[in-house]
Scaffold this motif. Structure first.
Motif, mmCIF file in Angstrom:
data_model
loop_
_atom_site.group_PDB
_atom_site.id
_atom_site.type_symbol
_atom_site.label_atom_id
_atom_site.label_comp_id
_atom_site.label_asym_id
_atom_site.label_seq_id
_atom_site.Cartn_x
_atom_site.Cartn_y
_atom_site.Cartn_z
ATOM 1 N N HIS A 7 0.820 -1.107 0.159
ATOM 2 C CA HIS A 7 0.164 -0.240 0.050
ATOM 3 C C HIS A 7 0.848 1.044 0.040
ATOM 4 O O HIS A 7 1.879 1.258 0.739
ATOM 5 C CB HIS A 7 -0.735 -0.105 1.109
ATOM 6 C CG HIS A 7 -1.987 1.101 1.138
ATOM 7 N ND1 HIS A 7 -3.058 1.020 0.375
ATOM 8 C CD2 HIS A 7 -2.013 2.259 1.616
ATOM 9 C CE1 HIS A 7 -3.846 1.811 0.563
ATOM 10 N NE2 HIS A 7 -3.244 2.811 1.273
ATOM 11 N N PRO A 8 0.659 2.202 -0.724
ATOM 12 C CA PRO A 8 1.524 3.650 -0.736
ATOM 13 C C PRO A 8 1.206 4.196 0.401
ATOM 14 O O PRO A 8 -0.004 4.500 0.976
ATOM 15 C CB PRO A 8 1.188 4.206 -2.348
ATOM 16 C CG PRO A 8 -0.207 3.638 -2.608
ATOM 17 C CD PRO A 8 -0.411 2.124 -1.907
ATOM 18 N N TYR A 54 -6.939 2.596 11.059
ATOM 19 C CA TYR A 54 -6.861 3.731 9.995
ATOM 20 C C TYR A 54 -8.002 4.936 10.457
ATOM 21 O O TYR A 54 -9.087 4.565 10.691
ATOM 22 C CB TYR A 54 -7.332 3.134 8.634
ATOM 23 C CG TYR A 54 -7.454 3.953 7.494
ATOM 24 C CD1 TYR A 54 -6.343 5.141 7.053
ATOM 25 C CD2 TYR A 54 -8.847 4.341 6.998
ATOM 26 C CE1 TYR A 54 -6.754 6.018 6.161
ATOM 27 C CE2 TYR A 54 -9.054 5.261 6.050
ATOM 28 C CZ TYR A 54 -8.187 6.004 5.436
ATOM 29 O OH TYR A 54 -8.469 7.002 4.469
ATOM 30 N N LYS A 55 -7.549 6.039 10.133
ATOM 31 C CA LYS A 55 -8.441 7.208 10.623
ATOM 32 C C LYS A 55 -8.261 8.128 9.153
ATOM 33 O O LYS A 55 -7.197 8.732 9.052
ATOM 34 C CB LYS A 55 -7.826 7.974 11.663
ATOM 35 C CG LYS A 55 -8.877 9.063 12.054
ATOM 36 C CD LYS A 55 -8.409 9.621 13.406
ATOM 37 C CE LYS A 55 -9.564 11.028 13.683
ATOM 38 N NZ LYS A 55 -10.483 10.627 14.401
ATOM 39 N N SER A 60 -8.776 13.845 0.889
ATOM 40 C CA SER A 60 -7.299 13.509 0.039
ATOM 41 C C SER A 60 -6.516 12.806 0.909
ATOM 42 O O SER A 60 -5.620 12.059 0.349
ATOM 43 C CB SER A 60 -7.266 14.777 -0.045
ATOM 44 O OG SER A 60 -7.107 15.855 0.757
ATOM 45 N N TYR A 61 -6.647 12.548 2.271
ATOM 46 C CA TYR A 61 -5.929 11.641 2.977
ATOM 47 C C TYR A 61 -6.321 11.259 4.375
ATOM 48 O O TYR A 61 -7.039 11.680 4.909
ATOM 49 C CB TYR A 61 -4.221 12.423 2.873
ATOM 50 C CG TYR A 61 -4.362 13.597 4.190
ATOM 51 C CD1 TYR A 61 -4.061 13.401 5.144
ATOM 52 C CD2 TYR A 61 -4.689 14.853 3.756
ATOM 53 C CE1 TYR A 61 -4.015 14.331 6.309
ATOM 54 C CE2 TYR A 61 -4.662 15.974 4.280
ATOM 55 C CZ TYR A 61 -4.243 15.666 5.828
ATOM 56 O OH TYR A 61 -4.224 16.682 6.573
ATOM 57 N N GLY A 62 -5.421 10.425 4.710
ATOM 58 C CA GLY A 62 -5.757 9.950 6.308
ATOM 59 C C GLY A 62 -4.491 9.322 6.651
ATOM 60 O O GLY A 62 -3.355 9.238 6.298
ATOM 61 N N GLU A 79 -5.083 6.794 -0.137
ATOM 62 C CA GLU A 79 -6.351 5.780 -0.487
ATOM 63 C C GLU A 79 -6.459 5.025 0.886
ATOM 64 O O GLU A 79 -5.592 4.725 1.603
ATOM 65 C CB GLU A 79 -5.993 4.793 -1.563
ATOM 66 C CG GLU A 79 -5.756 5.464 -2.930
ATOM 67 C CD GLU A 79 -4.038 5.642 -3.160
ATOM 68 O OE1 GLU A 79 -3.225 4.848 -2.640
ATOM 69 O OE2 GLU A 79 -3.652 6.622 -3.679
ATOM 70 N N SER A 80 -7.738 4.409 0.994
ATOM 71 C CA SER A 80 -8.035 3.706 2.118
ATOM 72 C C SER A 80 -7.366 2.404 1.947
ATOM 73 O O SER A 80 -7.054 1.551 1.002
ATOM 74 C CB SER A 80 -9.410 3.225 2.153
ATOM 75 O OG SER A 80 -9.883 2.324 3.062
ATOM 76 N N PRO A 81 -6.669 2.005 3.108
ATOM 77 C CA PRO A 81 -5.925 0.728 3.470
ATOM 78 C C PRO A 81 -6.760 -0.426 3.606
ATOM 79 O O PRO A 81 -5.947 -1.380 4.339
ATOM 80 C CB PRO A 81 -4.741 1.227 4.199
ATOM 81 C CG PRO A 81 -5.561 2.056 5.325
ATOM 82 C CD PRO A 81 -6.503 2.940 4.288
ATOM 83 N N LYS A 82 -8.096 -0.205 3.515
ATOM 84 C CA LYS A 82 -8.693 -1.360 3.915
ATOM 85 C C LYS A 82 -8.307 -2.875 3.567
ATOM 86 O O LYS A 82 -8.175 -3.781 4.338
ATOM 87 C CB LYS A 82 -10.121 -1.162 3.478
ATOM 88 C CG LYS A 82 -11.149 -2.321 4.108
ATOM 89 C CD LYS A 82 -12.722 -2.039 3.659
ATOM 90 C CE LYS A 82 -13.629 -3.215 4.047
ATOM 91 N NZ LYS A 82 -13.184 -4.351 4.610
ATOM 92 N N ALA A 83 -8.142 -3.011 2.219
ATOM 93 C CA ALA A 83 -7.473 -4.408 1.689
ATOM 94 C C ALA A 83 -6.183 -4.484 2.562
ATOM 95 O O ALA A 83 -6.052 -5.945 2.844
ATOM 96 C CB ALA A 83 -7.170 -4.268 0.072
#
Length: 92
Positions: A7-8, A54-55, A60-62, A79-83
């Motif tokens: 994840h970036p 994750y918050k 545009s960011y978290g 991007e959401s790091p859900k995966a």
């Protein structure tokens, strides 16, 4: 060691040149392997990682938080790091 998911994340590098401060955004990846999590500058064995959270702070960011026995490490993500988190939870 098998790469499971990447994840970036982004970090801001500030430098002073000619009496001016310049900021540059650098893109790096946090990589989940079957036995550790690796970033550009550090490796965390999975046995030392107690949680990942994750918050989101805006559209545009978290922040991705890596909770370890050495403290909490923070990574700015766009991007959401859900995966990434879901894959980590499968290994626990």
């Amino acid at each position: 060691m098998k790469l499971i998911h990447s994840h970036p994340y982004y970090k801001v590098v500030r430098e002073i040149k000619n009496n001016e401060q310049n900021s540059t955004e650098v893109k790096e990846t946090i990589d989940l392997y079957d036995s550790l999590i690796a970033t550009a500058s550090k490796q965390f064995p999975l046995k030392n990682v107690s949680d990942i959270s994750y918050k989101p702070l805006s559209d545009s960011y978290g922040f991705l938080y890596l909770h370890t026995n050495q403290g909490v490490f923070t990574f700015m993500v766009k991007e959401s790091p859900k995966a990434f988190i879901d894959e980590y939870l499968k290994l626990k």
